[in-house]
Write a protein that holds these residues in place. Structure first.
Motif, PDB file in Angstrom:
ATOM      1  N   VAL A  54       0.844  -1.198   0.000  1.00 34.40           N
ATOM      2  CA  VAL A  54       0.000   0.000   0.000  1.00 34.40           C
ATOM      3  C   VAL A  54       0.876   1.244   0.000  1.00 34.40           C
ATOM      4  CG1 VAL A  54      -1.980  -1.085   1.134  1.00 34.40           C
ATOM      5  CG2 VAL A  54      -0.180  -0.064   2.522  1.00 34.40           C
ATOM      6  N   PRO A  55       0.443   2.320  -0.688  1.00 37.81           N
ATOM      7  CA  PRO A  55       1.236   3.555  -0.703  1.00 37.81           C
ATOM      8  C   PRO A  55       1.008   4.354   0.575  1.00 37.81           C
ATOM      9  CG  PRO A  55      -0.712   3.798  -2.094  1.00 37.81           C
ATOM     10  CD  PRO A  55      -0.725   2.386  -1.579  1.00 37.81           C
ATOM     11  N   THR A  56       2.088   4.863   1.160  1.00 38.52           N
ATOM     12  CA  THR A  56       1.977   5.734   2.331  1.00 38.52           C
ATOM     13  C   THR A  56       2.872   6.957   2.115  1.00 38.52           C
ATOM     14  OG1 THR A  56       3.773   4.654   3.544  1.00 38.52           O
ATOM     15  CG2 THR A  56       1.544   3.795   3.875  1.00 38.52           C
ATOM     16  N   GLU A  57       2.510   8.043   2.793  1.00 36.81           N
ATOM     17  CA  GLU A  57       3.258   9.293   2.616  1.00 36.81           C
ATOM     18  C   GLU A  57       3.374  10.028   3.947  1.00 36.81           C
ATOM     19  OE1 GLU A  57       3.011  13.483   0.029  1.00 36.81           O
ATOM     20  OE2 GLU A  57       1.487  11.924  -0.199  1.00 36.81           O
ATOM     21  N   LYS A  58       4.600  10.419   4.276  1.00 31.68           N
ATOM     22  CA  LYS A  58       4.838  11.308   5.410  1.00 31.68           C
ATOM     23  C   LYS A  58       4.871  12.738   4.897  1.00 31.68           C
ATOM     24  CE  LYS A  58       7.567   8.288   8.444  1.00 31.68           C
ATOM     25  NZ  LYS A  58       8.880   8.129   9.118  1.00 31.68           N
ATOM     26  N   LYS A  59       4.496  13.669   5.778  1.00 31.25           N
ATOM     27  CA  LYS A  59       4.504  15.071   5.387  1.00 31.25           C
ATOM     28  C   LYS A  59       5.927  15.484   5.022  1.00 31.25           C
ATOM     29  CE  LYS A  59       2.331  19.410   6.690  1.00 31.25           C
ATOM     30  NZ  LYS A  59       1.531  20.113   7.718  1.00 31.25           N
ATOM     31  N   GLY A  60       6.074  16.047   3.829  1.00 29.71           N
ATOM     32  CA  GLY A  60       7.382  16.484   3.371  1.00 29.71           C
ATOM     33  C   GLY A  60       8.237  15.379   2.786  1.00 29.71           C
ATOM     34  N   LYS A  61       7.683  14.179   2.670  1.00 29.16           N
ATOM     35  CA  LYS A  61       8.422  13.040   2.121  1.00 29.16           C
ATOM     36  C   LYS A  61       7.701  12.498   0.894  1.00 29.16           C
ATOM     37  CE  LYS A  61      11.459  12.856   5.534  1.00 29.16           C
ATOM     38  NZ  LYS A  61      12.909  13.037   5.352  1.00 29.16           N
ATOM     39  N   GLU A  62       8.443  11.713   0.100  1.00 31.51           N
ATOM     40  CA  GLU A  62       7.839  11.137  -1.091  1.00 31.51           C
ATOM     41  C   GLU A  62       6.935   9.961  -0.724  1.00 31.51           C
ATOM     42  OE1 GLU A  62      11.458   8.660  -0.278  1.00 31.51           O
ATOM     43  OE2 GLU A  62      10.897  10.788  -0.160  1.00 31.51           O
ATOM     44  N   VAL A  63       6.029   9.632  -1.638  1.00 32.36           N
ATOM     45  CA  VAL A  63       5.144   8.475  -1.445  1.00 32.36           C
ATOM     46  C   VAL A  63       5.968   7.194  -1.573  1.00 32.36           C
ATOM     47  CG1 VAL A  63       3.131   7.245  -2.308  1.00 32.36           C
ATOM     48  CG2 VAL A  63       3.170   9.739  -2.356  1.00 32.36           C
ATOM     49  N   LYS A  64       5.762   6.262  -0.635  1.00 30.43           N
ATOM     50  CA  LYS A  64       6.488   4.994  -0.671  1.00 30.43           C
ATOM     51  C   LYS A  64       5.503   3.837  -0.625  1.00 30.43           C
ATOM     52  CE  LYS A  64      10.196   4.324   1.711  1.00 30.43           C
ATOM     53  NZ  LYS A  64      11.152   4.199   2.850  1.00 30.43           N
ATOM     54  N   LEU A  65       5.822   2.799  -1.362  1.00 27.01           N
ATOM     55  CA  LEU A  65       5.037   1.567  -1.279  1.00 27.01           C
ATOM     56  C   LEU A  65       5.551   0.756  -0.101  1.00 27.01           C
ATOM     57  CD1 LEU A  65       4.548   0.288  -4.937  1.00 27.01           C
ATOM     58  CD2 LEU A  65       2.765   0.916  -3.316  1.00 27.01           C
ATOM     59  N   GLN A  66       4.649   0.436   0.839  1.00 25.95           N
ATOM     60  CA  GLN A  66       5.034  -0.317   2.022  1.00 25.95           C
ATOM     61  C   GLN A  66       4.387  -1.702   1.978  1.00 25.95           C
ATOM     62  OE1 GLN A  66       7.044   0.716   4.457  1.00 25.95           O
ATOM     63  NE2 GLN A  66       7.184   2.914   4.120  1.00 25.95           N
ATOM     64  N   ASP A  67       5.133  -2.702   2.452  1.00 25.64           N
ATOM     65  CA  ASP A  67       4.540  -4.033   2.597  1.00 25.64           C
ATOM     66  C   ASP A  67       3.396  -3.955   3.598  1.00 25.64           C
ATOM     67  OD1 ASP A  67       6.270  -5.282   0.820  1.00 25.64           O
ATOM     68  OD2 ASP A  67       7.794  -5.558   2.353  1.00 25.64           O
ATOM     69  N   ASN A  68       2.298  -4.629   3.287  1.00 28.74           N
ATOM     70  CA  ASN A  68       1.077  -4.533   4.081  1.00 28.74           C
ATOM     71  C   ASN A  68       0.808  -5.850   4.802  1.00 28.74           C
ATOM     72  OD1 ASN A  68      -1.475  -3.759   5.066  1.00 28.74           O
ATOM     73  ND2 ASN A  68      -2.479  -4.532   3.234  1.00 28.74           N
ATOM     74  N   TYR A  69       0.702  -5.775   6.126  1.00 36.64           N
ATOM     75  CA  TYR A  69       0.430  -6.966   6.937  1.00 36.64           C
ATOM     76  C   TYR A  69      -0.785  -6.733   7.838  1.00 36.64           C
ATOM     77  CZ  TYR A  69       5.334  -7.604   5.617  1.00 36.64           C
ATOM     78  OH  TYR A  69       6.505  -7.706   4.918  1.00 36.64           O
ATOM     79  N   THR A  70      -1.717  -5.911   7.399  1.00 37.80           N
ATOM     80  CA  THR A  70      -2.801  -5.443   8.258  1.00 37.80           C
ATOM     81  C   THR A  70      -3.861  -6.508   8.537  1.00 37.80           C
ATOM     82  OG1 THR A  70      -2.524  -3.213   7.409  1.00 37.80           O
ATOM     83  CG2 THR A  70      -4.604  -3.703   8.483  1.00 37.80           C
ATOM     84  N   ARG A  71      -4.209  -6.628   9.815  1.00 34.82           N
ATOM     85  CA  ARG A  71      -5.404  -7.357  10.232  1.00 34.82           C
ATOM     86  C   ARG A  71      -6.447  -6.291  10.563  1.00 34.82           C
ATOM     87  NH1 ARG A  71      -0.646 -10.114   9.547  1.00 34.82           N
ATOM     88  NH2 ARG A  71      -0.993 -12.352   9.783  1.00 34.82           N
ATOM     89  N   MET A  72      -7.476  -6.201   9.747  1.00 37.01           N
ATOM     90  CA  MET A  72      -8.440  -5.101   9.846  1.00 37.01           C
ATOM     91  C   MET A  72      -9.662  -5.515  10.671  1.00 37.01           C
ATOM     92  SD  MET A  72      -8.858  -1.922   8.684  1.00 37.01           S
ATOM     93  CE  MET A  72      -7.957  -1.782   7.127  1.00 37.01           C
ATOM     94  N   PHE A  73      -9.975  -4.669  11.648  1.00 42.72           N
ATOM     95  CA  PHE A  73     -11.181  -4.846  12.458  1.00 42.72           C
ATOM     96  C   PHE A  73     -12.045  -3.591  12.329  1.00 42.72           C
ATOM     97  CE2 PHE A  73      -8.033  -7.584  14.349  1.00 42.72           C
ATOM     98  CZ  PHE A  73      -8.732  -8.719  14.729  1.00 42.72           C
ATOM     99  N   PHE A  74     -13.356  -3.788  12.259  1.00 39.99           N
ATOM    100  CA  PHE A  74     -14.289  -2.669  12.243  1.00 39.99           C
ATOM    101  C   PHE A  74     -15.319  -2.951  13.327  1.00 39.99           C
ATOM    102  CE2 PHE A  74     -16.065   0.859   9.612  1.00 39.99           C
ATOM    103  CZ  PHE A  74     -17.203   1.083  10.367  1.00 39.99           C
ATOM    104  N   TYR A  75     -15.271  -2.155  14.385  1.00 38.14           N
ATOM    105  CA  TYR A  75     -16.207  -2.332  15.489  1.00 38.14           C
ATOM    106  C   TYR A  75     -17.254  -1.232  15.435  1.00 38.14           C
ATOM    107  CZ  TYR A  75     -13.306  -5.825  17.864  1.00 38.14           C
ATOM    108  OH  TYR A  75     -12.617  -6.966  18.195  1.00 38.14           O
ATOM    109  N   GLY A  76     -18.511  -1.606  15.544  1.00 36.21           N
ATOM    110  CA  GLY A  76     -19.567  -0.609  15.480  1.00 36.21           C
ATOM    111  C   GLY A  76     -20.761  -0.968  16.338  1.00 36.21           C
ATOM    112  N   ASN A  77     -21.500   0.053  16.751  1.00 33.55           N
ATOM    113  CA  ASN A  77     -22.735  -0.157  17.511  1.00 33.55           C
ATOM    114  C   ASN A  77     -23.946  -0.267  16.590  1.00 33.55           C
ATOM    115  OD1 ASN A  77     -21.203   0.082  19.866  1.00 33.55           O
ATOM    116  ND2 ASN A  77     -21.468   2.303  19.926  1.00 33.55           N
ATOM    117  N   ASN A  78     -23.747   0.109  15.331  1.00 33.35           N
ATOM    118  CA  ASN A  78     -24.819   0.071  14.332  1.00 33.35           C
ATOM    119  C   ASN A  78     -24.595  -1.122  13.402  1.00 33.35           C
ATOM    120  OD1 ASN A  78     -26.598   0.467  12.232  1.00 33.35           O
ATOM    121  ND2 ASN A  78     -26.058   2.600  11.885  1.00 33.35           N
ATOM    122  N   PRO A  79     -25.551  -2.024  13.252  1.00 33.35           N
ATOM    123  CA  PRO A  79     -25.361  -3.193  12.384  1.00 33.35           C
ATOM    124  C   PRO A  79     -25.177  -2.835  10.918  1.00 33.35           C
ATOM    125  CG  PRO A  79     -27.646  -3.053  13.111  1.00 33.35           C
ATOM    126  CD  PRO A  79     -26.884  -2.051  13.905  1.00 33.35           C
TER     127      PRO A  79
END
Length: 380
Positions: free
Chosen positions: A251-276
């Motif tokens: 996934v592409p990520t960017e720091k302020k004042g830095k160039e965009v870099k492609l980073q290896d992605n190892y994300t475990r994504m959770f979405f918690y909500g009170n609304n179904p």
């Protein structure tokens, strides 16, 4: 190198001093004379100092076949470091959690926090599987309550595999996320806090602000193994980025004042909500496991206090870590997509996003059925 030398030329450092060959020869000669009792030619006021020098030389630490005489403060630390043949040197850096690191690459993964804690190590190592399950009974029951108002056993088993996979193979993307919804106060976030404590806050983030992770400056996403989208605001604006984060290996990520870099992605994504209906799940989606939490545990007196205690308990964390890594069977390339339990909540969310043309065809079929074949249709 020029910049380093210019900016740090006056910086002092401790440098080791070694005995020279001449000094060692002199000390050996003096030692031989003293051992033979031939000290008549040595002034008495020098004899004690010579004996002390010999004792210091004999006790000196040996490095690279040389004896260390002592230390002195010197300037020119950069010159010294640049000339040091044993220095660590890398051509690039990266994040490689528990996987092979490319040549001359500095690995920014420092290990899970729970692995660095020595407390209870021997005690937990000697426990049997049954003893671990007894200690973890409260946590296991809570996980079942959070993931399983429906298909409790299947969802519990899948959740345990999902978390165990993170600890065993953090560099392999599962390509599936969890949407867990319930009324407020069921302990959803506490459960996630438990795992975030175990891996370390540097590898996890929980936020309701989508721009922090999917805006232009999204470097907070770097090196994250757990991302919790806690009823994220303006979800439609970020849903495509969320999908990318769940399934794409880079996934592409960017720091302020830095160039965009492609980073290896190892994300475990959770979405918690009170609304179904808080999550947007497409009609053809294969990325999400959707479940509803139970509420009965919230009515038990003292339940939430005990949950909070166990979430922060190092002994419970150590027991859970060993159980997940040794007793939960999940292969490195386990197919989470193919094995997703599909709940009523999942199907309801998909129905909300059926394309309009599909809905129209369904309406026609329900109204006319097989008569569709005989009806004469005008071009409009």
């Amino acid at each position: 190198e020029d910049v380093l030398k210019k900016n740090y030329k006056n910086l002092k450092f401790k440098k080791e001093i070694f005995y020279t060959d001449k000094e060692e020869q002199t000390l050996m000669k003096m030692k031989a004379q003293i051992d033979e009792g031939n000290t008549s030619k040595i002034p008495s006021y020098k004899l004690e100092k010579i004996k002390a020098d010999i004792a210091q030389w004999e006790a000196a630490e040996v490095k690279d076949y040389r004896k260390v005489k002592g230390f002195e403060l010197k300037t020119g630390i950069v010159d010294e470091w640049l000339e040091w043949t044993d220095r660590s040197q890398y051509e690039r850096d990266g994040f490689y959690p528990k996987t092979e690191v490319p040549y001359e690459t500095f690995n920014q993964f420092l290990g899970f926090d729970i692995e660095k804690i020595g407390d209870y190590k021997d005690r937990v190592a000697q426990m049997t599987k049954e003893e671990l399950e007894k200690e973890l009974d409260f946590i296991f029951t809570h996980i079942k309550n959070i993931v399983g108002k429906e298909k409790k056993d299947k969802l519990f088993a899948e959740f345990m595999k999902y978390v165990a996979h993170m600890f065993k193979y953090p560099s392999v993307l599962p390509r599936v996320g969890w949407f867990i919804h319930s009324k407020e106060g069921t302990g959803k976030n506490q459960l996630l806090n438990l795992f975030m404590n175990m891996i370390g806050e540097q590898y996890s983030i929980s936020t309701a602000k989508g721009e922090q992770l999917f805006g232009r400056f999204n470097a907070l996403l770097n090196h994250k193994l757990i991302v919790n989208l806690n009823e994220i605001h303006n979800l439609p604006a970020y849903i495509e980025d969320i999908k990318t984060c769940v399934t794409d290996k880079r996934v592409p990520t960017e720091k302020k004042g830095k160039e965009v870099k492609l980073q290896d992605n190892y994300t475990r994504m959770f979405f918690y909500g009170n609304n179904p209906n808080a999550m947007i799940i497409g009609f053809t989606d294969r990325r999400w496991i959707v479940c509803e939490a139970e509420y009965k545990q919230t009515k038990v007196e003292g339940y939430m206090d005990e949950l909070a205690r166990q979430v922060d308990d190092i002994f419970i964390q150590k027991c859970l870590y060993r159980y997940l890594t040794e007793f939960v069977e999940v292969s490195k390339h386990y197919n989470f997509m193919a094995n997703r339990p599909k709940t009523t909540s999942y199907h309801e969310l998909r129905k909300r996003n059926i394309p309009w043309f599909h809905r129209f065809v369904k309406y026609l079929w329900e109204k006319f059925g097989k008569k569709l074949e005989t009806i004469k249709w005008t071009k409009p």
